[in-house]
Design a protein around this motif. Structure first.
Motif, PDB file in Angstrom:
ATOM      1  N   PRO A   1       0.831  -1.214   0.000  1.00  0.00           N
ATOM      2  CA  PRO A   1       0.000   0.000   0.000  1.00  0.00           C
ATOM      3  C   PRO A   1       0.862   1.259   0.000  1.00  0.00           C
ATOM      4  O   PRO A   1       1.952   1.283   0.587  1.00  0.00           O
ATOM      5  CB  PRO A   1      -0.790  -0.118   1.306  1.00  0.00           C
ATOM      6  CG  PRO A   1      -0.765  -1.564   1.653  1.00  0.00           C
ATOM      7  CD  PRO A   1       0.527  -2.102   1.130  1.00  0.00           C
ATOM      8  N   HIS A   2       0.386   2.285  -0.646  1.00  0.00           N
ATOM      9  CA  HIS A   2       1.112   3.562  -0.655  1.00  0.00           C
ATOM     10  C   HIS A   2       0.121   4.670  -0.950  1.00  0.00           C
ATOM     11  O   HIS A   2      -0.713   4.546  -1.836  1.00  0.00           O
ATOM     12  CB  HIS A   2       2.233   3.553  -1.692  1.00  0.00           C
ATOM     13  CG  HIS A   2       1.763   3.304  -3.090  1.00  0.00           C
ATOM     14  ND1 HIS A   2       1.310   2.068  -3.500  1.00  0.00           N
ATOM     15  CD2 HIS A   2       1.644   4.115  -4.152  1.00  0.00           C
ATOM     16  CE1 HIS A   2       0.950   2.138  -4.757  1.00  0.00           C
ATOM     17  NE2 HIS A   2       1.130   3.376  -5.195  1.00  0.00           N
ATOM     18  N   LEU A   3       0.199   5.726  -0.190  1.00  0.00           N
ATOM     19  CA  LEU A   3      -0.679   6.876  -0.400  1.00  0.00           C
ATOM     20  C   LEU A   3       0.120   8.132  -0.708  1.00  0.00           C
ATOM     21  O   LEU A   3      -0.141   8.817  -1.691  1.00  0.00           O
ATOM     22  CB  LEU A   3      -1.567   7.095   0.837  1.00  0.00           C
ATOM     23  CG  LEU A   3      -2.526   5.934   1.161  1.00  0.00           C
ATOM     24  CD1 LEU A   3      -3.202   6.169   2.499  1.00  0.00           C
ATOM     25  CD2 LEU A   3      -3.569   5.760   0.070  1.00  0.00           C
TER      26      LEU A   3
ATOM     27  N   ASP B   1       8.327  10.639   0.390  1.00  0.00           N
ATOM     28  CA  ASP B   1       8.387  11.535   1.540  1.00  0.00           C
ATOM     29  C   ASP B   1       8.224  10.790   2.855  1.00  0.00           C
ATOM     30  O   ASP B   1       8.582  11.296   3.908  1.00  0.00           O
ATOM     31  CB  ASP B   1       7.283  12.586   1.398  1.00  0.00           C
ATOM     32  CG  ASP B   1       7.634  13.873   2.102  1.00  0.00           C
ATOM     33  OD1 ASP B   1       8.832  14.144   2.305  1.00  0.00           O
ATOM     34  OD2 ASP B   1       6.706  14.615   2.467  1.00  0.00           O
ATOM     35  N   GLY B   2       7.626   9.613   2.788  1.00  0.00           N
ATOM     36  CA  GLY B   2       7.528   8.780   3.990  1.00  0.00           C
ATOM     37  C   GLY B   2       6.625   9.318   5.063  1.00  0.00           C
ATOM     38  O   GLY B   2       6.869   9.091   6.246  1.00  0.00           O
ATOM     39  N   ASN B   3       5.572  10.022   4.713  1.00  0.00           N
ATOM     40  CA  ASN B   3       4.782  10.602   5.797  1.00  0.00           C
ATOM     41  C   ASN B   3       3.444   9.933   6.069  1.00  0.00           C
ATOM     42  O   ASN B   3       2.856  10.168   7.102  1.00  0.00           O
ATOM     43  CB  ASN B   3       4.620  12.125   5.610  1.00  0.00           C
ATOM     44  CG  ASN B   3       3.807  12.483   4.400  1.00  0.00           C
ATOM     45  OD1 ASN B   3       2.902  11.737   4.030  1.00  0.00           O
ATOM     46  ND2 ASN B   3       4.114  13.596   3.774  1.00  0.00           N
ATOM     47  N   CYS B   4       2.911   9.101   5.175  1.00  0.00           N
ATOM     48  CA  CYS B   4       1.581   8.530   5.461  1.00  0.00           C
ATOM     49  C   CYS B   4       1.681   7.214   6.242  1.00  0.00           C
ATOM     50  O   CYS B   4       0.750   6.830   6.920  1.00  0.00           O
ATOM     51  CB  CYS B   4       0.782   8.324   4.175  1.00  0.00           C
ATOM     52  SG  CYS B   4       1.270   6.869   3.198  1.00  0.00           S
ATOM     53  N   ARG B   5       2.786   6.508   6.100  1.00  0.00           N
ATOM     54  CA  ARG B   5       3.065   5.232   6.792  1.00  0.00           C
ATOM     55  C   ARG B   5       2.163   4.079   6.327  1.00  0.00           C
ATOM     56  O   ARG B   5       2.016   3.075   7.035  1.00  0.00           O
ATOM     57  CB  ARG B   5       2.977   5.365   8.319  1.00  0.00           C
ATOM     58  CG  ARG B   5       3.623   6.590   8.904  1.00  0.00           C
ATOM     59  CD  ARG B   5       4.995   6.876   8.376  1.00  0.00           C
ATOM     60  NE  ARG B   5       6.086   6.237   9.081  1.00  0.00           N
ATOM     61  CZ  ARG B   5       7.361   6.399   8.755  1.00  0.00           C
ATOM     62  NH1 ARG B   5       7.710   7.166   7.748  1.00  0.00           N
ATOM     63  NH2 ARG B   5       8.302   5.779   9.427  1.00  0.00           N
ATOM     64  N   ALA B   6       1.549   4.228   5.169  1.00  0.00           N
ATOM     65  CA  ALA B   6       0.706   3.137   4.647  1.00  0.00           C
ATOM     66  C   ALA B   6       1.540   1.964   4.151  1.00  0.00           C
ATOM     67  O   ALA B   6       1.025   0.861   3.978  1.00  0.00           O
ATOM     68  CB  ALA B   6      -0.170   3.657   3.504  1.00  0.00           C
ATOM     69  N   CYS B   7       2.825   2.195   3.928  1.00  0.00           N
ATOM     70  CA  CYS B   7       3.671   1.194   3.240  1.00  0.00           C
ATOM     71  C   CYS B   7       4.591   0.461   4.210  1.00  0.00           C
ATOM     72  O   CYS B   7       5.648  -0.015   3.799  1.00  0.00           O
ATOM     73  CB  CYS B   7       4.490   1.906   2.174  1.00  0.00           C
ATOM     74  SG  CYS B   7       5.675   3.080   2.879  1.00  0.00           S
ATOM     75  N   MET B   8       4.188   0.354   5.461  1.00  0.00           N
ATOM     76  CA  MET B   8       5.079  -0.231   6.458  1.00  0.00           C
ATOM     77  C   MET B   8       5.378  -1.709   6.187  1.00  0.00           C
ATOM     78  O   MET B   8       4.495  -2.474   5.814  1.00  0.00           O
ATOM     79  CB  MET B   8       4.455  -0.098   7.847  1.00  0.00           C
ATOM     80  CG  MET B   8       4.163   1.332   8.250  1.00  0.00           C
ATOM     81  SD  MET B   8       5.625   2.374   8.200  1.00  0.00           S
ATOM     82  CE  MET B   8       6.183   2.211   9.871  1.00  0.00           C
TER      83      MET B   8
HETATM   84  S1  FES Z   1       3.680   5.579   0.890  1.00  0.00           S
HETATM   85 FE1  FES Z   1       3.430   7.043   2.468  1.00  0.00          FE
HETATM   86  S2  FES Z   1       5.042   6.566   3.865  1.00  0.00           S
HETATM   87 FE2  FES Z   1       5.366   5.220   2.205  1.00  0.00          FE
END
Ligand code: FES
Ligand code: SF4
Length: 188
Positions: free
Chosen positions: A33-35, A46-53
């Motif tokens: 997942p990635h947003l 940018d690594g700010n939504c954290r959907a891709c953990m």
């Molecule tokens: S897609 Fe948002 S932190 Fe990785």
């Protein structure tokens, strides 16, 4: 180009210099997942939504796969119980603040398609205060009630299109939307 080998979901894979875990997973047809990240050319993660953990063996905290680059011998799990639980939790927290899908501005948006894929389209959490849309600019408007503050539009505008007509408020007006993206004010 220096290439390194690491383990991705139990398989030995290679990564090129600067390639992220997310990009290697994508090459190997694993969807994470990635947003806030776009794999389109010139977009900086940018690594700010954290959907891709994802889970990395031996590390106490999960890592954002869109920004993390693998190292030799690393063991990454993109769909372990821990990783999936984190991906779902991020989505559930974000869903809580959205208008319901049926009445949303775009029920087929990237956000809702990912919510569906991770099977979290409803939330147990109370909604935060909703922001009103910003239609004050003559040429563009933003549905702030659906904004997750991922910053993707700002990066697209500033770094990819190099137009710099969308800004992020980091100063007053002090409100829950103070860090949201907005059209820059037209010159008086
Ligand atoms: S897609 Fe948002 S932190 Fe990785
Ligand atoms: S309006 Fe911009 S910051 Fe808000 S969700 Fe959309 S791309 Fe992200």
């Amino acid at each position: 180009m220096t290439r390194i080998t690491f383990e991705l979901d139990g398989k030995q894979v290679e990564a090129g210099a600067g390639e992220t875990i997310w990009q290697v997973a994508k090459r190997h047809e694993r969807e994470i997942p990635h947003l806030c990240y776009s794999p389109a050319p010139d977009y900086r993660p940018d690594g700010n939504c954290r959907a891709c953990m994802v889970e990395i063996e031996g590390e106490r905290v999960l890592a954002a796969s869109c920004t993390r680059t693998p190292s030799v011998g690393m063991k990454v799990k993109t769909a372990s119980a821990r990783a999936v639980a984190a991906q779902k939790m991020v989505m559930e927290l974000l869903v809580a603040d959205q208008p319901a899908r049926a009445t949303s501005h775009d029920p087929d948006s990237k956000f809702w398609r990912w919510a569906e894929k991770v099977e979290v389209t409803e939330s147990r959490f109370p909604a935060a205060e909703r922001w009103a849309g910003d239609t004050s600019h003559p040429a563009m408007s933003v549905n702030l009630d659906a904004c997750i503050q991922c910053g993707l539009c700002v990066r697209a505008c500033r770094e990819v299109q190099v137009n710099d007509v969308i800004i992020r408020w980091a100063s007053p007006p002090a409100s829950p939307a103070a860090n949201a993206c907005r059209p820059a004010r037209p010159a008086p």
